[in-house]
Motif scaffolding. Structure first.
Motif, PDB file in Angstrom:
ATOM      1  N   MET A   1       0.850  -1.208   0.192  1.00 31.33           N
ATOM      2  CA  MET A   1      -0.064   0.060  -0.071  1.00 31.33           C
ATOM      3  C   MET A   1       0.775   1.188  -0.166  1.00 31.33           C
ATOM      4  SD  MET A   1      -3.576   0.797   0.539  1.00 31.33           S
ATOM      5  CE  MET A   1      -4.410   1.674   1.738  1.00 31.33           C
ATOM      6  N   ALA A   2       1.990   1.100   0.681  1.00 27.33           N
ATOM      7  CA  ALA A   2       3.012   2.404   0.823  1.00 27.33           C
ATOM      8  C   ALA A   2       3.392   2.614  -0.541  1.00 27.33           C
ATOM      9  CB  ALA A   2       3.879   2.299   1.759  1.00 27.33           C
ATOM     10  N   ASP A   3       3.696   1.384  -1.214  1.00 24.81           N
ATOM     11  CA  ASP A   3       4.414   1.675  -2.384  1.00 24.81           C
ATOM     12  C   ASP A   3       3.551   2.441  -3.585  1.00 24.81           C
ATOM     13  OD1 ASP A   3       6.773   0.385  -1.846  1.00 24.81           O
ATOM     14  OD2 ASP A   3       6.091  -1.513  -2.477  1.00 24.81           O
ATOM     15  N   LEU A   4       2.024   2.034  -3.429  1.00 27.97           N
ATOM     16  CA  LEU A   4       1.291   3.032  -4.119  1.00 27.97           C
ATOM     17  C   LEU A   4       1.051   4.175  -3.946  1.00 27.97           C
ATOM     18  CD1 LEU A   4      -1.830   0.225  -4.410  1.00 27.97           C
ATOM     19  CD2 LEU A   4      -0.237   0.943  -6.321  1.00 27.97           C
ATOM     20  N   LYS A   5       1.220   4.639  -2.631  1.00 27.20           N
ATOM     21  CA  LYS A   5       1.203   6.013  -2.411  1.00 27.20           C
ATOM     22  C   LYS A   5       2.444   6.681  -2.716  1.00 27.20           C
ATOM     23  CE  LYS A   5      -1.874   5.853   1.724  1.00 27.20           C
ATOM     24  NZ  LYS A   5      -2.020   6.285   2.952  1.00 27.20           N
ATOM     25  N   ASP A   6       3.508   6.013  -2.803  1.00 32.78           N
ATOM     26  CA  ASP A   6       4.735   6.493  -3.458  1.00 32.78           C
ATOM     27  C   ASP A   6       4.640   6.932  -4.986  1.00 32.78           C
ATOM     28  OD1 ASP A   6       5.985   6.711  -0.713  1.00 32.78           O
ATOM     29  OD2 ASP A   6       6.907   4.751  -1.231  1.00 32.78           O
ATOM     30  N   PHE A   7       3.920   5.952  -5.584  1.00 35.72           N
ATOM     31  CA  PHE A   7       3.803   6.004  -7.094  1.00 35.72           C
ATOM     32  C   PHE A   7       2.670   7.078  -7.361  1.00 35.72           C
ATOM     33  CE2 PHE A   7       1.410   4.559 -10.766  1.00 35.72           C
ATOM     34  CZ  PHE A   7       2.608   4.526 -11.657  1.00 35.72           C
ATOM     35  N   ALA A   8       1.691   7.126  -6.543  1.00 34.24           N
ATOM     36  CA  ALA A   8       0.687   8.496  -6.777  1.00 34.24           C
ATOM     37  C   ALA A   8       1.555   9.574  -6.508  1.00 34.24           C
ATOM     38  CB  ALA A   8      -0.359   8.260  -5.715  1.00 34.24           C
ATOM     39  N   GLU A   9       2.371   9.698  -5.522  1.00 36.63           N
ATOM     40  CA  GLU A   9       3.073  11.044  -5.541  1.00 36.63           C
ATOM     41  C   GLU A   9       3.833  11.455  -6.550  1.00 36.63           C
ATOM     42  OE1 GLU A   9       4.377  14.463  -3.470  1.00 36.63           O
ATOM     43  OE2 GLU A   9       2.353  13.165  -2.942  1.00 36.63           O
ATOM     44  N   GLN A  10       4.630  10.076  -7.114  1.00 37.16           N
ATOM     45  CA  GLN A  10       5.472  10.256  -8.196  1.00 37.16           C
ATOM     46  C   GLN A  10       4.591  11.099  -9.314  1.00 37.16           C
ATOM     47  OE1 GLN A  10       7.448   6.673  -8.482  1.00 37.16           O
ATOM     48  NE2 GLN A  10       9.145   7.404  -7.569  1.00 37.16           N
ATOM     49  N   LEU A  11       3.427  10.167  -9.619  1.00 36.26           N
ATOM     50  CA  LEU A  11       2.798  10.807 -10.866  1.00 36.26           C
ATOM     51  C   LEU A  11       2.272  12.384 -10.728  1.00 36.26           C
ATOM     52  CD1 LEU A  11       0.409   7.761 -11.442  1.00 36.26           C
ATOM     53  CD2 LEU A  11       2.177   8.630 -12.894  1.00 36.26           C
ATOM     54  N   VAL A  12       1.862  12.581  -9.326  1.00 33.52           N
ATOM     55  CA  VAL A  12       1.338  13.862  -9.085  1.00 33.52           C
ATOM     56  C   VAL A  12       2.205  15.117  -9.536  1.00 33.52           C
ATOM     57  CG1 VAL A  12       0.669  15.467  -7.339  1.00 33.52           C
ATOM     58  CG2 VAL A  12      -0.635  13.285  -7.671  1.00 33.52           C
ATOM     59  N   ASN A  13       3.633  14.708  -9.188  1.00 34.46           N
ATOM     60  CA  ASN A  13       4.742  15.458  -9.496  1.00 34.46           C
ATOM     61  C   ASN A  13       5.416  15.621 -10.697  1.00 34.46           C
ATOM     62  OD1 ASN A  13       4.368  16.777  -6.613  1.00 34.46           O
ATOM     63  ND2 ASN A  13       5.346  15.065  -5.860  1.00 34.46           N
ATOM     64  N   LEU A  14       4.939  15.087 -11.600  1.00 35.46           N
ATOM     65  CA  LEU A  14       5.287  14.848 -12.930  1.00 35.46           C
ATOM     66  C   LEU A  14       5.421  16.336 -13.549  1.00 35.46           C
ATOM     67  CD1 LEU A  14       4.272  11.584 -14.410  1.00 35.46           C
ATOM     68  CD2 LEU A  14       6.308  11.789 -13.740  1.00 35.46           C
ATOM     69  N   THR A  15       6.456  16.605 -14.473  1.00 38.26           N
ATOM     70  CA  THR A  15       6.071  17.794 -15.197  1.00 38.26           C
ATOM     71  C   THR A  15       5.459  17.535 -16.608  1.00 38.26           C
ATOM     72  OG1 THR A  15       8.355  17.348 -16.427  1.00 38.26           O
ATOM     73  CG2 THR A  15       8.443  18.672 -14.299  1.00 38.26           C
ATOM     74  N   VAL A  16       5.214  18.473 -17.298  1.00 37.71           N
ATOM     75  CA  VAL A  16       4.505  18.350 -18.443  1.00 37.71           C
ATOM     76  C   VAL A  16       5.462  17.642 -19.465  1.00 37.71           C
ATOM     77  CG1 VAL A  16       3.612  19.695 -20.357  1.00 37.71           C
ATOM     78  CG2 VAL A  16       3.242  20.795 -18.364  1.00 37.71           C
ATOM     79  N   LYS A  17       6.722  17.700 -19.468  1.00 39.23           N
ATOM     80  CA  LYS A  17       7.682  17.065 -20.267  1.00 39.23           C
ATOM     81  C   LYS A  17       7.411  15.521 -19.727  1.00 39.23           C
ATOM     82  CE  LYS A  17      12.365  16.728 -21.996  1.00 39.23           C
ATOM     83  NZ  LYS A  17      13.718  17.226 -21.814  1.00 39.23           N
ATOM     84  N   GLU A  18       7.793  15.368 -18.717  1.00 34.94           N
ATOM     85  CA  GLU A  18       7.686  13.845 -18.334  1.00 34.94           C
ATOM     86  C   GLU A  18       6.257  13.216 -18.450  1.00 34.94           C
ATOM     87  OE1 GLU A  18      10.767  14.183 -14.452  1.00 34.94           O
ATOM     88  OE2 GLU A  18       8.519  14.873 -14.285  1.00 34.94           O
ATOM     89  N   VAL A  19       5.206  13.928 -18.411  1.00 38.55           N
ATOM     90  CA  VAL A  19       3.828  13.334 -18.826  1.00 38.55           C
ATOM     91  C   VAL A  19       3.639  13.127 -20.463  1.00 38.55           C
ATOM     92  CG1 VAL A  19       1.332  14.093 -18.955  1.00 38.55           C
ATOM     93  CG2 VAL A  19       2.518  14.601 -17.039  1.00 38.55           C
TER      94      VAL A  19
END
Length: 125
Positions: A1-19
């Protein structure tokens, strides 16, 4: 579950270029349509610049110029803001100046319409 939260945090912090890079990877390697992927990632990315995509809820009414009937505009500004005559005149004389700040869209549009009706040039920000 903690891994999913970390993954979600990474997705939220993506830049436009990374998206965009992520969308390309999803399309090429997994056959997932990039528009759907970009929308899903951008919807969760409010902290990384999604503020521009959000609808504005607070507006500032800016008097750009008094126009031809300055006296009518001064009286209207006095009435709309609750200021004294001298302060209202000062706002009009110092144009461009903010008449009201941080108000709802409906109220801002109503103020703009009444000021324009009096002959003023008004802008909503």
């Amino acid at each position: 579950m903690a891994d999913l939260k970390d993954f979600a945090e990474q997705l939220v912090n993506l830049t436009v270029k990374e998206v965009n890079e992520l969308a390309d990877i999803l399309k090429e390697e997994y056959g997932i349509e990039p528009a759907a992927a970009a929308v899903a990632v951008a919807a969760g990315g409010g902290a990384a610049g999604g503020e521009a995509a959000e609808e504005q809820t607070e507006f500032d009414v800016i008097l750009k110029a008094a126009g031809g009937s300055k006296l009518a505009v001064v009286k209207l500004v006095k009435e709309l803001t609750g200021l004294g005559l001298k302060d209202a005149k000062g706002l009009v004389d110092d144009a461009p100046s903010a008449i009201k700040e941080g108000i709802a869209k409906d109220e801002a549009e109503a103020l703009k319409a009444s000021l324009e009706e009096a002959g003023a040039e008004v802008e909503l920000k």
